[in-house]
Motif scaffolding. Structure first.
Motif, PDB file in Angstrom:
ATOM      1  N   LEU A  18       0.818  -1.218   0.000  1.00  0.00           N
ATOM      2  CA  LEU A  18       0.000   0.000   0.000  1.00  0.00           C
ATOM      3  C   LEU A  18       0.848   1.262   0.000  1.00  0.00           C
ATOM      4  O   LEU A  18       0.403   2.318  -0.464  1.00  0.00           O
ATOM      5  CB  LEU A  18      -0.942   0.007   1.216  1.00  0.00           C
ATOM      6  N   HIS A  19       2.065   1.178   0.532  1.00  0.00           N
ATOM      7  CA  HIS A  19       2.923   2.350   0.613  1.00  0.00           C
ATOM      8  C   HIS A  19       3.556   2.686  -0.742  1.00  0.00           C
ATOM      9  O   HIS A  19       4.169   3.745  -0.892  1.00  0.00           O
ATOM     10  CB  HIS A  19       4.032   2.123   1.640  1.00  0.00           C
ATOM     11  N   GLU A  20       3.401   1.798  -1.713  1.00  0.00           N
ATOM     12  CA  GLU A  20       3.986   2.015  -3.035  1.00  0.00           C
ATOM     13  C   GLU A  20       2.907   2.468  -4.028  1.00  0.00           C
ATOM     14  O   GLU A  20       1.724   2.191  -3.837  1.00  0.00           O
ATOM     15  CB  GLU A  20       4.616   0.715  -3.550  1.00  0.00           C
ATOM     16  N   PRO A  21       3.310   3.117  -5.123  1.00  0.00           N
ATOM     17  CA  PRO A  21       2.339   3.404  -6.192  1.00  0.00           C
ATOM     18  C   PRO A  21       1.860   2.077  -6.796  1.00  0.00           C
ATOM     19  O   PRO A  21       2.675   1.200  -7.095  1.00  0.00           O
ATOM     20  CB  PRO A  21       3.152   4.218  -7.207  1.00  0.00           C
ATOM     21  N   ILE A  22       0.561   1.907  -6.935  1.00  0.00           N
ATOM     22  CA  ILE A  22       0.006   0.673  -7.486  1.00  0.00           C
ATOM     23  C   ILE A  22      -0.894   1.035  -8.661  1.00  0.00           C
ATOM     24  O   ILE A  22      -1.856   1.794  -8.505  1.00  0.00           O
ATOM     25  CB  ILE A  22      -0.799  -0.107  -6.430  1.00  0.00           C
ATOM     26  N   ARG A  28     -14.956  -6.071  -9.673  1.00  0.00           N
ATOM     27  CA  ARG A  28     -16.226  -5.451  -9.270  1.00  0.00           C
ATOM     28  C   ARG A  28     -17.265  -6.507  -8.940  1.00  0.00           C
ATOM     29  O   ARG A  28     -18.071  -6.333  -8.018  1.00  0.00           O
ATOM     30  CB  ARG A  28     -16.723  -4.517 -10.367  1.00  0.00           C
ATOM     31  N   GLU A  29     -17.274  -7.605  -9.670  1.00  0.00           N
ATOM     32  CA  GLU A  29     -18.212  -8.691  -9.371  1.00  0.00           C
ATOM     33  C   GLU A  29     -17.967  -9.264  -7.978  1.00  0.00           C
ATOM     34  O   GLU A  29     -18.902  -9.599  -7.255  1.00  0.00           O
ATOM     35  CB  GLU A  29     -18.066  -9.807 -10.412  1.00  0.00           C
ATOM     36  N   GLU A  30     -16.697  -9.394  -7.604  1.00  0.00           N
ATOM     37  CA  GLU A  30     -16.356 -10.021  -6.333  1.00  0.00           C
ATOM     38  C   GLU A  30     -16.400  -9.064  -5.151  1.00  0.00           C
ATOM     39  O   GLU A  30     -16.824  -9.439  -4.055  1.00  0.00           O
ATOM     40  CB  GLU A  30     -14.954 -10.641  -6.431  1.00  0.00           C
ATOM     41  N   ALA A  31     -15.950  -7.827  -5.359  1.00  0.00           N
ATOM     42  CA  ALA A  31     -15.840  -6.879  -4.244  1.00  0.00           C
ATOM     43  C   ALA A  31     -16.980  -5.871  -4.200  1.00  0.00           C
ATOM     44  O   ALA A  31     -17.199  -5.232  -3.170  1.00  0.00           O
ATOM     45  CB  ALA A  31     -14.508  -6.135  -4.316  1.00  0.00           C
ATOM     46  N   GLY A  32     -17.690  -5.702  -5.290  1.00  0.00           N
ATOM     47  CA  GLY A  32     -18.795  -4.746  -5.305  1.00  0.00           C
ATOM     48  C   GLY A  32     -18.370  -3.315  -5.584  1.00  0.00           C
ATOM     49  O   GLY A  32     -19.215  -2.426  -5.655  1.00  0.00           O
ATOM     50  N   PRO A  34     -11.422  -1.484  -8.417  1.00  0.00           N
ATOM     51  CA  PRO A  34     -10.108  -1.631  -7.774  1.00  0.00           C
ATOM     52  C   PRO A  34      -9.604  -0.319  -7.173  1.00  0.00           C
ATOM     53  O   PRO A  34      -9.011  -0.318  -6.083  1.00  0.00           O
ATOM     54  CB  PRO A  34      -9.204  -2.106  -8.928  1.00  0.00           C
ATOM     55  N   GLY A  35      -9.827   0.798  -7.871  1.00  0.00           N
ATOM     56  CA  GLY A  35      -9.375   2.081  -7.347  1.00  0.00           C
ATOM     57  C   GLY A  35     -10.078   2.457  -6.052  1.00  0.00           C
ATOM     58  O   GLY A  35      -9.448   2.944  -5.104  1.00  0.00           O
ATOM     59  N   GLN A  36     -11.392   2.235  -5.990  1.00  0.00           N
ATOM     60  CA  GLN A  36     -12.134   2.523  -4.765  1.00  0.00           C
ATOM     61  C   GLN A  36     -11.659   1.630  -3.627  1.00  0.00           C
ATOM     62  O   GLN A  36     -11.525   2.070  -2.486  1.00  0.00           O
ATOM     63  CB  GLN A  36     -13.639   2.321  -5.010  1.00  0.00           C
TER      64      GLN A  36
END
Length: 340
Positions: free
Chosen positions: A242-246, A267-271, A274-276
């Motif tokens: 998380l501390h790195e640019p992803i 989005r199907e799995e997490a709702g 990825p950015g959010q």
């Protein structure tokens, strides 16, 4: 999405009193959620931070459930006048409340005991009671995704969001269906006493302290081919960096997917996108560091992956409604509080 305001100050003389309103036709599981979550946290001296009381809209006596048993409730509606927080779980016997959006005379009389300024919360279709009482007009609210469309038709002045697990609108909070009540109650503990206490309660309850995404992940949709990869590895990979640019491309590469396929599957799995999801995880990391370390705000911003203090400030303001400095000042005071 949820908003979060400054926690209500807790009294040094008595625990915060949570009164749970048991209505006929209630779901026993939902009734038990507040007792389990709020019954755990204690201060450094072993004193309970909350007192949980169950009441009925009638004098003490049995209340029907949707199961093959009733529960004996020891408090009448007068208990609502003693509450710091009132929670209304779901019921399958709301009658005119569910069918017409109006309170029965008995329920209205019971709710009249609630003092101004009392925090209100609902679990699942308990939101119908708050809406029928006029407590949600012009305000955001959520409920079970399967009920959201009907609820919106019945209460057009409520701003319904069926995509989230709960909504915190300051003195009124609402949750989606059933187990989302756990998310809501943990959120209130987190808001009152900080992440460490809420996480400890979650750990002892054997539930995640914070679930990713919203209700979208629970709405029925075609089951993915079991031979297809999930996005679990990508999320684990990102959490360690998380501390790195992803970049989105980096996450997709972990699953050997195209960016387009990865984004759709995520989005199907997490709702959520990825950015959010990344922003949510970085906010949680920043909260933990602000509560548990003496790192400067600049260093917390770097370690959480926001890069700059200004960027972190903007994201915390959007997610929590407070600045990093204000958040630390509030929750470092809770360092001596524990759950047991």
């Amino acid at each position: 999405m949820s908003s979060e305001s400054e926690p209500r100050p807790s009294s040094d003389l008595r625990p915060h009193r949570v009164v749970v309103l048991a209505l006929d036709g209630l779901l026993p599981f939902e009734l038990g959620i507040p007792h389990r979550i709020f019954g755990r946290p204690k201060d450094a001296r072993g004193r309970h931070l909350y007192e949980v009381v169950t009441c009925s809209i009638r004098p003490p006596g049995p209340v029907r459930t949707d199961a093959d048993f009733a529960i004996q409730v020891e408090h009448g509606p007068e208990a609502l006048a003693t509450a710091d927080t009132v929670i209304v779980p779901a019921s399958y016997e709301l009658g005119p409340v569910f069918e017409e959006g109006v309170l029965t005379a008995e329920l209205a009389a019971a709710l009249a005991h609630i003092r101004p300024g009392t925090r209100l919360a609902s679990i699942c279709t308990g939101v119908y009671v708050l809406a029928a009482a006029g407590r949600l007009d012009g305000r955001p609210a959520t409920t079970h995704w399967a009920d959201a469309e009907r609820f919106q038709r019945l209460f057009p002045r409520v701003e319904v969001d069926a995509d989230v697990l709960f909504i915190d609108d300051g003195d009124v909070l609402t949750s989606a269906g059933v187990a989302a009540g756990i998310d809501l109650c943990l959120h209130m503990v987190r808001r009152d006493h900080g992440t460490a206490i809420a996480n400890d309660v979650a750990r002892r309850t054997v539930v995640p302290p914070h679930r990713d995404g919203g209700q979208a992940q629970y709405i029925h949709r075609p089951v993915p081919d079991p031979q297809q990869s999930s996005t679990t590895n990508a999320r684990a990979w990102a959490l360690g960096r998380l501390h790195e640019p992803i970049q989105l491309r980096d996450m997709a590469d972990q699953e050997a997917m195209s960016v387009r396929t990865f984004t759709r599957r995520f989005r199907e799995e997490a709702g959520i996108s990825p950015g959010q999801w990344l922003t949510q995880q970085r906010v949680e990391r920043a909260r933990h560091l602000l509560e548990s370390t003496d790192l400067s705000v600049d260093q917390v911003a770097r370690d959480a992956g926001f890069g700059t203090a200004q960027s972190m400030r903007q994201h915390l303001q959007a997610a929590l409604g407070v600045t990093p400095t204000a958040y630390r000042r509030t929750f470092r005071r809770s360092a001596g509080v524990r759950a047991a």
